[in-house]
Design a protein around this motif. Sequence first.
Motif, mmCIF file in Angstrom:
data_model
loop_
_atom_site.group_PDB
_atom_site.id
_atom_site.type_symbol
_atom_site.label_atom_id
_atom_site.label_comp_id
_atom_site.label_asym_id
_atom_site.label_seq_id
_atom_site.Cartn_x
_atom_site.Cartn_y
_atom_site.Cartn_z
ATOM 1 N N MET A 178 47.280 40.539 51.296
ATOM 2 C CA MET A 178 47.254 39.708 52.494
ATOM 3 C C MET A 178 46.159 40.204 53.428
ATOM 4 N N ASP A 179 45.462 39.289 54.101
ATOM 5 C CA ASP A 179 44.400 39.731 55.002
ATOM 6 C C ASP A 179 44.983 40.191 56.333
ATOM 7 N N ALA A 180 44.108 40.588 57.243
ATOM 8 C CA ALA A 180 44.556 41.170 58.507
ATOM 9 C C ALA A 180 45.309 40.181 59.384
ATOM 10 N N GLU A 181 45.165 38.894 59.100
ATOM 11 C CA GLU A 181 45.874 37.869 59.859
ATOM 12 C C GLU A 181 47.140 37.394 59.139
ATOM 13 N N GLY A 182 47.481 38.073 58.055
ATOM 14 C CA GLY A 182 48.701 37.747 57.344
ATOM 15 C C GLY A 182 48.586 36.604 56.362
ATOM 16 N N ARG A 183 47.355 36.264 55.956
ATOM 17 C CA ARG A 183 47.143 35.172 55.011
ATOM 18 C C ARG A 183 46.950 35.714 53.599
ATOM 19 N N PHE A 184 47.531 35.023 52.631
ATOM 20 C CA PHE A 184 47.432 35.426 51.235
ATOM 21 C C PHE A 184 46.001 35.290 50.723
ATOM 22 N N ARG A 185 45.528 36.321 49.991
ATOM 23 C CA ARG A 185 44.174 36.298 49.441
ATOM 24 C C ARG A 185 44.127 36.525 47.945
ATOM 25 N N SER A 186 45.033 37.317 47.386
ATOM 26 C CA SER A 186 44.915 37.630 45.966
ATOM 27 C C SER A 186 46.185 38.291 45.458
ATOM 28 N N LEU A 187 46.200 38.552 44.147
ATOM 29 C CA LEU A 187 47.272 39.299 43.499
ATOM 30 C C LEU A 187 46.680 40.429 42.669
ATOM 31 N N ILE A 188 47.392 41.529 42.599
ATOM 32 C CA ILE A 188 47.104 42.554 41.596
ATOM 33 C C ILE A 188 48.219 42.442 40.561
ATOM 34 N N ASP A 189 47.839 42.153 39.338
ATOM 35 C CA ASP A 189 48.803 41.966 38.276
ATOM 36 C C ASP A 189 49.383 43.308 37.835
ATOM 37 N N TYR A 190 50.602 43.277 37.300
ATOM 38 C CA TYR A 190 51.208 44.489 36.755
ATOM 39 C C TYR A 190 50.355 45.008 35.598
ATOM 40 N N HIS A 191 50.006 46.273 35.650
ATOM 41 C CA HIS A 191 49.157 46.940 34.665
ATOM 42 C C HIS A 191 47.726 46.403 34.650
ATOM 43 N N GLU A 192 47.292 45.785 35.735
ATOM 44 C CA GLU A 192 45.892 45.361 35.824
ATOM 45 C C GLU A 192 45.001 46.601 35.820
ATOM 46 N N GLU A 193 43.814 46.477 35.239
ATOM 47 C CA GLU A 193 42.881 47.601 35.208
ATOM 48 C C GLU A 193 42.595 48.092 36.628
ATOM 49 N N GLN A 194 42.544 49.411 36.791
ATOM 50 C CA GLN A 194 42.322 49.993 38.120
ATOM 51 C C GLN A 194 41.010 49.544 38.751
ATOM 52 N N ASP A 195 39.969 49.413 37.947
ATOM 53 C CA ASP A 195 38.681 48.990 38.502
ATOM 54 C C ASP A 195 38.768 47.594 39.092
ATOM 55 N N SER A 196 39.501 46.714 38.422
ATOM 56 C CA SER A 196 39.686 45.353 38.914
ATOM 57 C C SER A 196 40.503 45.343 40.195
ATOM 58 N N ALA A 197 41.608 46.100 40.211
ATOM 59 C CA ALA A 197 42.450 46.178 41.400
ATOM 60 C C ALA A 197 41.678 46.763 42.573
ATOM 61 N N LEU A 198 40.898 47.801 42.306
ATOM 62 C CA LEU A 198 40.122 48.444 43.364
ATOM 63 C C LEU A 198 39.088 47.484 43.943
ATOM 64 N N ALA A 199 38.450 46.699 43.079
ATOM 65 C CA ALA A 199 37.455 45.726 43.541
ATOM 66 C C ALA A 199 38.105 44.678 44.442
ATOM 67 N N LYS A 200 39.297 44.231 44.097
ATOM 68 C CA LYS A 200 39.997 43.240 44.918
ATOM 69 C C LYS A 200 40.342 43.798 46.300
ATOM 70 N N VAL A 201 40.803 45.037 46.324
ATOM 71 C CA VAL A 201 41.177 45.633 47.606
ATOM 72 C C VAL A 201 39.939 45.875 48.458
ATOM 73 N N ARG A 202 38.856 46.309 47.855
ATOM 74 C CA ARG A 202 37.625 46.510 48.629
ATOM 75 C C ARG A 202 37.094 45.192 49.184
ATOM 76 N N LEU A 203 37.229 44.132 48.404
ATOM 77 C CA LEU A 203 36.825 42.809 48.897
ATOM 78 C C LEU A 203 37.728 42.375 50.050
ATOM 79 N N LEU A 204 39.013 42.659 49.935
ATOM 80 C CA LEU A 204 39.951 42.343 51.003
ATOM 81 C C LEU A 204 39.565 43.069 52.293
ATOM 82 N N LEU A 205 39.161 44.321 52.179
ATOM 83 C CA LEU A 205 38.769 45.112 53.353
ATOM 84 C C LEU A 205 37.496 44.599 54.012
ATOM 85 N N LYS A 206 36.667 43.900 53.244
ATOM 86 C CA LYS A 206 35.399 43.386 53.780
ATOM 87 C C LYS A 206 35.569 42.069 54.495
ATOM 88 N N ARG A 207 36.686 41.369 54.236
ATOM 89 C CA ARG A 207 36.851 40.024 54.768
ATOM 90 C C ARG A 207 37.045 40.060 56.271
#
Length: 207
Positions: A178-207
């Motif tokens: 969820m972004d800083a305003e409480g809006r849904f942006r993405s999902l991290i799937d169960y057992h998703e590769e760490q590099d993919s999950a990390l990229a999603k979170v870093r993108l979330l932090l940039k928004r």
Amino acid sequence: MPILKIIRYGAWGAVVIVAFAAAAITLGWWRVDGPGRPSSGGSVSTPLADVGGPFTSTDHTGRKVSQADYLGKPTLVFFGFTHCPEVCPTTLFELTTLLGKLGADADRLNVLFVSVDPERDTPAQLSLYLQSFDPRIVGLSGTQAEVDAALKAYKAYARRIPTAEGYTMDHTASVYLMDAEGRFRSLIDYHEEQDSALAKVRLLLKR
């Protein structure tokens, strides 16, 4: 990308989650240019307000909180329970690893572990359980009505399953971003590769 995985025993949960996941684009990021209108670039358009929303709960220190307490920072939300045999400890360990890889940027996130088992998961139980993971992870529980409201807001699934020892919980196994305003942006799937999950979170932090 793997479609949202859940531990499921009930057809109702499967229908809800599959319908929810079908709207995700390749990397799980949804955009809205207007209500019900396709966004530019071919992304699937879904109203962000459909996922997430008001909730009240009690954190693992015994403090009464609501969603407003976590606005201002992007938030990772995971539904689970402390008696979970595999999915929850695995996911919390992976989130602990992810926070470590983020370094100082991890302090710019909220990470919420929302119990779907309020009967057993008191604040004291959550506090004890979370000692095994990153201290920035916050445990939330509450009344059954409060838990049900949070599940409904996030379109998450949880169901009590009787066992020989008592019961276990069947539940959604992905992490909501969820972004800083409480809006849904993405999902991290169960057992998703760490590099993919990390990229999603870093993108979330940039928004």
